[in-house]
Scaffold this active site. Structure first.
Site, PDB file in Angstrom:
ATOM      1  N   TYR A  32       0.742  -1.485  -0.234  1.00 31.35           N
ATOM      2  CA  TYR A  32       0.040  -0.153  -0.354  1.00 31.35           C
ATOM      3  C   TYR A  32       0.925   1.452   0.157  1.00 31.35           C
ATOM      4  CZ  TYR A  32       0.431   0.917   5.288  1.00 31.35           C
ATOM      5  OH  TYR A  32       0.866   0.991   6.214  1.00 31.35           O
ATOM      6  N   ARG A  51       7.921   4.695  -4.306  1.00 29.45           N
ATOM      7  CA  ARG A  51       7.867   3.471  -3.654  1.00 29.45           C
ATOM      8  C   ARG A  51       7.149   1.886  -3.850  1.00 29.45           C
ATOM      9  NH1 ARG A  51       7.647   5.417   2.000  1.00 29.45           N
ATOM     10  NH2 ARG A  51       5.333   5.645   1.770  1.00 29.45           N
ATOM     11  N   ARG A  99      -6.935 -20.976  -2.930  1.00 26.47           N
ATOM     12  CA  ARG A  99      -6.364 -20.681  -1.187  1.00 26.47           C
ATOM     13  C   ARG A  99      -5.314 -21.587  -1.465  1.00 26.47           C
ATOM     14  NH1 ARG A  99      -4.101 -21.409   3.236  1.00 26.47           N
ATOM     15  NH2 ARG A  99      -4.070 -20.268   4.333  1.00 26.47           N
ATOM     16  N   LYS A 147       6.728  -1.541   2.007  1.00 28.47           N
ATOM     17  CA  LYS A 147       5.148  -1.129   2.566  1.00 28.47           C
ATOM     18  C   LYS A 147       3.969  -2.271   2.440  1.00 28.47           C
ATOM     19  CE  LYS A 147       3.045   3.332   3.616  1.00 28.47           C
ATOM     20  NZ  LYS A 147       3.391   2.981   4.313  1.00 28.47           N
ATOM     21  N   GLU A 179      11.743   2.116  14.600  1.00 24.59           N
ATOM     22  CA  GLU A 179      10.311   3.461  14.490  1.00 24.59           C
ATOM     23  C   GLU A 179       9.306   3.371  15.257  1.00 24.59           C
ATOM     24  OE1 GLU A 179       9.288   2.640  10.072  1.00 24.59           O
ATOM     25  OE2 GLU A 179       9.936   0.444  10.476  1.00 24.59           O
ATOM     26  N   LEU A 204      11.038   1.051   7.695  1.00 27.57           N
ATOM     27  CA  LEU A 204      10.480   1.491   5.888  1.00 27.57           C
ATOM     28  C   LEU A 204      11.482   3.275   5.240  1.00 27.57           C
ATOM     29  CD1 LEU A 204       7.519   1.156   4.092  1.00 27.57           C
ATOM     30  CD2 LEU A 204       6.841   3.110   5.069  1.00 27.57           C
TER      31      LEU A 204
HETATM   32  N1  PDD Z   1       2.452   4.921   8.042  1.00 28.96           N
HETATM   33  N2  PDD Z   1       6.973   3.262   8.972  1.00 28.96           N
HETATM   34  C1  PDD Z   1       6.097   2.968   9.262  1.00 28.96           C
HETATM   35  C2  PDD Z   1       6.164   1.805   9.449  1.00 28.96           C
HETATM   36  C3  PDD Z   1       5.159   3.692   8.538  1.00 28.96           C
HETATM   37  O1  PDD Z   1       3.712   2.836   8.248  1.00 28.96           O
HETATM   38  C4  PDD Z   1       4.988   5.002   7.972  1.00 28.96           C
HETATM   39  C5  PDD Z   1       3.878   5.305   7.744  1.00 28.96           C
HETATM   40  C6  PDD Z   1       5.942   5.940   7.794  1.00 28.96           C
HETATM   41  C7  PDD Z   1       6.570   6.820   7.133  1.00 28.96           C
HETATM   42  O2  PDD Z   1       5.995   7.091   5.795  1.00 28.96           O
HETATM   43  P1  PDD Z   1       5.519   7.914   4.890  1.00 28.96           P
HETATM   44  O3  PDD Z   1       6.601   9.180   5.939  1.00 28.96           O
HETATM   45  O4  PDD Z   1       6.591   7.806   3.217  1.00 28.96           O
HETATM   46  O5  PDD Z   1       4.143   8.299   5.509  1.00 28.96           O
HETATM   47  C8  PDD Z   1       7.828   4.915   8.509  1.00 28.96           C
HETATM   48  C9  PDD Z   1       1.081   5.331   6.509  1.00 28.96           C
HETATM   49  C10 PDD Z   1       1.115   6.892   7.090  1.00 28.96           C
HETATM   50  C11 PDD Z   1       0.362   4.974   7.289  1.00 28.96           C
HETATM   51  O6  PDD Z   1       0.448   3.167   7.555  1.00 28.96           O
HETATM   52  O7  PDD Z   1      -1.178   5.098   7.697  1.00 28.96           O
END
Ligand code: PDD
Length: 284
Positions: A32, A51, A99, A147, A179, A204
C-alpha cells in the site's frame, strides 16, 4: 458516503467488492501507499509512486497500471470526495487465486483499490500538545522496508500504547529504536543534531523522512543517521516522528519520562513548519 476506486471503477464505498479469494485478504499478500492531501492536492506524489514500484518489485508483484493513470485516479478521488486535507490510500494485492501458499503471479490479475480519508492535518493537537510514546519490542518481520499490509503487530502496538495512556509506540530491536508503529522516529541531541536510524530492512524508507531530511539539510541542521537506544531517547532534548498522515509530530514523553519541559520542542516545531511550507510549494 465516499466514492472509492476498485479495479477500474469508481463506486460508492458500500458497493465496492473484492474476491474472498484475494491474496491480500487471505495472505496479506499486498502492498500500500498513503499520500497526503493538502489544499486539495497531493504531497510528495512521485516519491510515493516510486516506493510503490519498489515494494512491488521486492515481492515480484506486477504493477499493471501506469503512473499517469495512478495520478489520475488519485486526483479523481480527491475531487469526487471533496478532500481538502487528508490522505489517499492505495492498496494493491497480487490478486485472487485458489487458497494456496504457492502462487503464480503471471496467472493472477493484481487488485487495485484506492480510497480517501478526510482529516485535519495542519491544525491538530499533535502540533500543539505533542505525542506521548511508549517503547515496545519490535516483533515485526525482517522486511520492514517493504510497505506491506501486514499491519497486525503495529495495530496491536498502537493499542498497547493507548492502554498505557500514550498515543503511540516506538518499536525497539536489540535495545535500539527502529521506528514508530506507523512513522519514522527521531531524537534531537542537546547540541541540536537530529538523529534517526539509517535505512535498512528494519524500517520503512519514509517519504516524509526523505523530504524532511533534505529540507533540514538545506537549513544547515546537523543530521546523524545512526541507531539510538531507548536510554538515549529518554534523555534527548527532543524527539519527533514523521509520516505522510502526521507530517512532523513532536514527541513530549517516552515511557512516561518527560522530555525537556514536556512541550513540543523548538527543533521539531520548526521542522514541522518547514516541511509544511516547502511541501505546499510542490503539491501536484
Ligand atoms: N505509515 N514507518 C512505518 C512503519 C510506516 O507505516 C510509515 C507510514 C512510515 C512513514 O512513511 P511515510 O513518510 O512515507 O508516510 C514509517 C502510513 C502513514 C500509514 O500506514 O498510514
Amino acid at each position: 458516503m465516499r466514492t472509492v476506486y476498485v479495479n477500474g471503477e469508481y463506486v460508492p464505498e458500500n458497493d465496492a467488492k473484492i474476491s474472498v479469494f484475494d491474496r491480500g485478504f487471505l495472505m496479506a499478500d499486498a502492498i500500500y501507499e498513503v499520500a497526503a492531501v493538502l489544499d486539495g492536492k497531493l504531497a510528495d506524489f512521485p516519491a510515493h509512486i516510486k516506493r510503490l514500484h519498489r515494494s512491488a518489485g521486492e515481492l515480484g508483484m506486477r504493477v499493471d497500471v501506469s503512473d499517469d493513470k495512478l495520478l489520475t485516479i488519485h486526483r479523481e478521488l480527491v475531487r469526487l470526495n471533496e478532500v481538502d486535507q487528508g490522505m489517499v490510500y492505495l492498496q494493491m494485492t497480487r490478486g485472487a487465486a485458489d487458497r494456496d501458499f504457492a502462487f503464480d503471479t503471471d496467472k493472477m490479475t493484481p487488485s487495485l483499490v484506492l480510497f480517501t480519508q478526510s482529516k485535519e492535518l495542519l491544525d491538530t493537537p499533535v502540533a500543539t500538545k505533542g505525542l506521548k510514546v511508549i517503547t515496545l519490542e519490535d516483533k515485526r518481520w525482517g522486511r520492514c522496508d517493504i510497505k506491506t499490509t501486514q499491519l497486525l503487530y503495529p495495530s496491536l502496538a498502537k493499542m498497547e500504547a493507548k492502554k498505557a495512556g500514550a498515543d503511540d509506540a516506538w518499536l525497539v530491536r536489540d535495545g535500539e529504536v527502529t521506528e514508530g508503529s506507523s512513522n519514522n522516529a527521531y531524537i534531537v541531541t542537546k547540541e541540536g543534531a537530529i538523529v534517526t536510524r539509517p535505512l535498512s530492512n528494519s524500517i520503512l524508507p519514509g517519504i516524509t523522512r526523505a523530504t524532511l531530511m533534505a529540507y533540514a539539510e538545506e537549513t544547515g541542521t546537523k543530521i546523524e543517521e545512526r541507531t539510538f537506544t531507548v536510554e538515549e531517547a529518554r534523555n534527548a532534548a527532543e524527539a519527533f516522528i514523521s509520516s505522510a498522515s502526521v507530517f512532523v509530530g513532536p514527541v513530549v514523553a517516552i515511557d512516561g519520562v518527560q522530555l525537556s519541559d514536556g512541550k513540543p520542542g523548538p527543533v521539531a516545531t520548526k521542522l514541522r513548519e518547514l516541511y509544511i511550507a516547502e511541501t505546499r510549494k510542490r503539491l501536484v
